[in-house]
Enzyme design. Structure first.
Site, PDB file in Angstrom:
ATOM      1  N   HIS A 509       0.836  -1.206   0.000  1.00  0.00           N
ATOM      2  CA  HIS A 509       0.000   0.000   0.000  1.00  0.00           C
ATOM      3  C   HIS A 509       0.870   1.255   0.000  1.00  0.00           C
ATOM      4  O   HIS A 509       0.691   2.157  -0.834  1.00  0.00           O
ATOM      5  CB  HIS A 509      -0.908  -0.014   1.233  1.00  0.00           C
ATOM      6  CG  HIS A 509      -1.706   1.235   1.435  1.00  0.00           C
ATOM      7  ND1 HIS A 509      -3.055   1.300   1.178  1.00  0.00           N
ATOM      8  CD2 HIS A 509      -1.352   2.474   1.882  1.00  0.00           C
ATOM      9  CE1 HIS A 509      -3.496   2.518   1.448  1.00  0.00           C
ATOM     10  NE2 HIS A 509      -2.477   3.252   1.876  1.00  0.00           N
ATOM     11  N   GLU A 510       1.796   1.328   0.939  1.00  0.00           N
ATOM     12  CA  GLU A 510       2.627   2.528   1.039  1.00  0.00           C
ATOM     13  C   GLU A 510       3.537   2.676  -0.177  1.00  0.00           C
ATOM     14  O   GLU A 510       3.842   3.799  -0.600  1.00  0.00           O
ATOM     15  CB  GLU A 510       3.446   2.498   2.338  1.00  0.00           C
ATOM     16  CG  GLU A 510       2.612   2.527   3.606  1.00  0.00           C
ATOM     17  CD  GLU A 510       1.701   3.740   3.704  1.00  0.00           C
ATOM     18  OE1 GLU A 510       2.024   4.775   3.098  1.00  0.00           O
ATOM     19  OE2 GLU A 510       0.670   3.658   4.388  1.00  0.00           O
ATOM     20  N   HIS A 513       1.881   4.699  -2.791  1.00  0.00           N
ATOM     21  CA  HIS A 513       2.053   6.144  -2.658  1.00  0.00           C
ATOM     22  C   HIS A 513       3.372   6.589  -3.297  1.00  0.00           C
ATOM     23  O   HIS A 513       3.435   7.629  -3.965  1.00  0.00           O
ATOM     24  CB  HIS A 513       2.043   6.549  -1.184  1.00  0.00           C
ATOM     25  CG  HIS A 513       0.695   6.542  -0.547  1.00  0.00           C
ATOM     26  ND1 HIS A 513      -0.397   7.181  -1.089  1.00  0.00           N
ATOM     27  CD2 HIS A 513       0.256   5.985   0.619  1.00  0.00           C
ATOM     28  CE1 HIS A 513      -1.440   7.027  -0.289  1.00  0.00           C
ATOM     29  NE2 HIS A 513      -1.074   6.303   0.745  1.00  0.00           N
ATOM     30  N   HIS A 516       3.067   6.624  -6.961  1.00  0.00           N
ATOM     31  CA  HIS A 516       2.249   7.767  -7.364  1.00  0.00           C
ATOM     32  C   HIS A 516       3.134   9.002  -7.514  1.00  0.00           C
ATOM     33  O   HIS A 516       2.984   9.795  -8.453  1.00  0.00           O
ATOM     34  CB  HIS A 516       1.161   8.002  -6.316  1.00  0.00           C
ATOM     35  CG  HIS A 516      -0.010   8.782  -6.812  1.00  0.00           C
ATOM     36  ND1 HIS A 516      -1.046   9.161  -5.996  1.00  0.00           N
ATOM     37  CD2 HIS A 516      -0.320   9.276  -8.035  1.00  0.00           C
ATOM     38  CE1 HIS A 516      -1.941   9.840  -6.691  1.00  0.00           C
ATOM     39  NE2 HIS A 516      -1.521   9.927  -7.938  1.00  0.00           N
TER      40      HIS A 516
END
Length: 720
Positions: A509-510, A513, A516
């Site tokens: 998940h991290e 980021h 992104h």
């Protein structure tokens, strides 16, 4: 959780006053401060070295911090005043683009400030933080309330030039205008002064709240002896011994007051009395009375937020906060959560019945309590699915998971990760490692990725991503400096770091980021920001690649034998994918609902503890579990304003995630389909905040997302 380091002015206009400072004497504006000049302060200095320059983490000293902040703010005010007071008529270039070029000196200081705040806190730093928070708030209020500057921005926003700008430029103008208008620029007289005073006080309170939670995390460590280890896996015992030794308690076993230590202990420990103690320590952070209690702070924060948005004409804080989010208003966010809540608590009842049956069969003579939930859920998991979480853990090595993430990034984004030469890039702690990120085809440098994986004293709990430098092109291309930060328990020397399936999911998940940030193609710095109930979507989506066969078969290998995860074990994981969804969905939604309800009422005279209890009772919250983040330690919403009245955003993003996942599942190439992956990068990652999120999603999917895929993912009945 994302924690971007934005340009100072972008923070000012987009967020009000998360951080702020006081200006120096105007008569000295054009001269460097004597303190900075004398010390040759590295915290504000231009970044030098390879990769377009990197932070001088090896030169960090708290002696430099306060003068660097003061000088950075002084220089930023000079830049702002020059733009505000120029004689030329306002244009996009001389006002909006000019603002985008400001604040670089202060931005560099904030990079180090963020490291001390999140990764390396200490009593000495906290004293500086507490002193500087209101001063920094005053600085940002001075920028937000600069009437001449706002009038120039407003002139561009309302002028004829606006229609001739590109869509991303129009969005930049709109975001800049709204950032000022929504943060006090339109106020006058006493209202403007009161707004600034509120901002200063909130900065103090947010800082104090976070430091209180950290104090309780550091102050409540449970030390075990050899007789108290029943049920605990060998890897956890070994890591707990190392944690105790690091705290000067060699021969004991430390259960630290963080989720990464609490959760596995509650899952495996046979000692119910100790489970209750560890559970109570964790869920009582900030709620223990005395010096570090947060309840009075919460009441004041809520009152000040309410008063502040009333000055702007909004009925409550949530209405102001959600106006520029995808949800648009509290009613839409509440409607989504209330559609899922009945199915979630209904599933909890089923889960508790299964657990109680096992406890009764064992003759435990107990009624399932919150400190029993994880322990008996694990027994149910084994009984229903023959799935042992500790067995799964043997295939989840931190180093291998890192390589798996690199593989996914290579397949979807065409990125390659290569470790940098030791010593070539400064780091702020020996645990931190750095990789160079390049384009696989051209070899072009994209940026660097820093990883700080382990828990330690002074580091806040949880996991988060941040960027030390974001991609822009308006002054020439810049490469990205991105980081991920976790709180895994460090293994004993020579042993692999093994993590749970949930922790592995969070790791992916991290990393989402980080991707992104690394994939950004925006021109202007402020467009690297995001819409809060959308920015979690990209990272939640990346979690899905952990379960792809390509990752399972090549990177999830046994820590001792090196053999890939057996197909039958993976099938068990898949079969159990909706297991315990009642618990995970309910503990999250309870926090999100309480957050939104806190911010939609008049908080005059509010008692936060009583409000939490009464709100949960009205929701028929099951007694066998609690909110994921109880109010006194809910740092997402009370140590700043990034997620306040916005914790619902994880579920809003999850609706998009589930829908987008089905786009990959339906594609000929599955989760590695080239056409869908290209749309993923082009529309969901690279544009950042340069286009409206709803439009971006429709370009990817061809339509809006619906709630049905989310309910299918969680094994819940689809509401009519």
């Amino acid at each position: 959780m994302i924690k971007h380091t934005l340009k100072p002015l972008a923070i000012a206009v987009a967020m009000g006053s998360m951080i702020a400072c006081s200006p120096s004497n105007d008569s000295a504006m054009d001269e460097p401060s004597a303190a900075v000049a004398e010390m040759n302060n590295p915290l504000i200095a231009q970044w030098e070295g390879p990769y377009g320059g990197v932070p001088s983490f090896d030169q960090m000293s708290l002696d430099y911090l306060k003068p660097a902040l003061e000088e950075g703010m002084r220089l930023n005010l000079i830049e702002v005043e020059r733009i505000a007071n120029q004689e030329a008529a306002p244009t996009f270039e001389n006002t909006i683009v000019a603002l985008e070029a400001t604040g670089n000196d202060l931005g560099r200081v904030f990079t180090y400030y963020g490291i001390w705040s999140s990764n390396m806190s200490s009593p000495e730093f906290r004293a500086i933080q507490q002193e500087m928070a209101p001063k920094m708030s005053a600085f940002f209020s001075q920028v937000n309330q600069n009437e001449a500057l706002f009038n120039r921005v407003k002139a561009v926003y309302e002028g004829e030039e606006m229609s001739a700008l590109r869509p991303d430029q129009q969005r930049l103008v709109t975001l800049t205008y709204n950032g000022f208008a929504r943060n006090g620029a339109t106020l006058e007289g006493e209202a403007k002064q009161r707004y600034a005073a509120i901002q200063q006080r909130l900065a103090e309170l947010h800082t104090k709240f976070g430091n209180n939670v950290l104090a309780d995390e550091e102050g409540y460590v449970v030390y075990l002896d050899d007789s108290q280890l029943g049920g605990l896996p060998a890897s956890f015992v070994s890591a707990s011994a190392a944690a105790a030794e690091a705290r000067g308690e060699a021969g004991k076993y430390a259960i630290t007051n963080t989720r990464s230590s609490m959760s596995p202990f509650l899952t495996y420990s046979d000692n119910r009395e100790l489970r209750e103690q560890v559970w109570s320590n964790y869920y009582s952070r900030g709620d223990n009375g005395g010096e570090f209690d947060n309840n009075a702070i919460i009441a004041e924060i809520l009152q000040l937020r309410h008063e502040r948005v009333n000055l702007l004409g909004y009925p409550n804080y949530a209405s102001w906060r959600l106006e520029d989010r995808m949800a648009k208003n509290p009613e839409n966010a509440m409607a989504l959560m209330e559609a899922v809540w009945p199915a979630a608590i209904g599933r909890v009842a089923e889960e508790v019945a299964d657990m109680q049956a096992i406890a009764d069969a064992e003759g435990a003579d107990i009624t399932i309590a919150p400190w029993d939930y994880r322990y008996y859920a694990e027994k149910v998991r084994k009984a229903k699915y023959d799935l042992d979480s500790d067995e799964v853990k043997q295939y989840l090595q931190l180093d291998k998971l890192t390589q798996a993430m690199f593989y996914v990034a290579g397949e979807l984004f065409n990125f390659e990760f290569t470790p940098v030469a030791e010593g070539s890039v400064p780091v702020f702690h020996p645990d931190v490692n750095v990789w160079e990120v390049t384009d696989k085809t051209s070899g072009e440098n994209i940026g660097l990725w820093y990883l700080d994986p382990f828990a330690r004293q002074g580091k806040r709990s949880g996991a988060w991503a941040t960027s030390y430098r974001s991609h822009t092109t308006f002054q020439g291309p810049t490469n990205v400096l991105s980081s991920n930060n976790s709180n895994f328990v460090k293994a004993s020397p020579g042993e692999p770091v093994l993590v749970s399936w949930d922790d592995a999911t969070t790791f992916f998940h991290e990393f989402g980021h980080a991707l992104h940030s690394l994939s950004s193609n925006v021109e202007y710095p402020s467009l690297n920001g995001g819409v809060r109930d959308y920015t979690e979507f990209q990272s939640q989506l990346l979690e899905r690649w952990l379960s792809t066969p390509e990752v399972i078969n090549n990177y999830l290998v046994h820590a001792e034998t090196g053999e890939p995860m057996p197909a039958e074990l993976f099938e068990k994981i898949q079969a159990a994918s909706t297991f315990n969804q009642g618990f995970s969905t309910t503990e999250y939604l309870a926090s999100a609902l309480v957050d939104l309800k806190f911010h939609t009422v008049d908080p005059t005279g509010i008692d936060p503890d009583a409000f939490e209890r009464e709100t949960l009772a009205a929701l028929n919250m099951p007694s066998e579990l609690v909110m994921r983040h109880r109010t006194p330690h809910f740092g997402h919403i009370f140590s700043g304003e990034g997620y306040s009245a916005g914790y619902y955003g994880y579920m809003w993003a999850d609706v998009l995630t589930s829908d987008a996942s089905e786009a990959f599942a339906e594609a000929p190439g599955g989760f590695y389909d080239e056409d869908v992956a290209k749309r993923l990068v082009d529309y969901l990652f690279a544009p950042r905040n340069s286009m409206d999120p709803a439009e971006a999603y429709r370009l990817f999917r061809g339509r809006d997302a619906g709630i049905e895929p989310l309910m299918r993912d969680r094994g819940f009945p689809i509401p009519e």
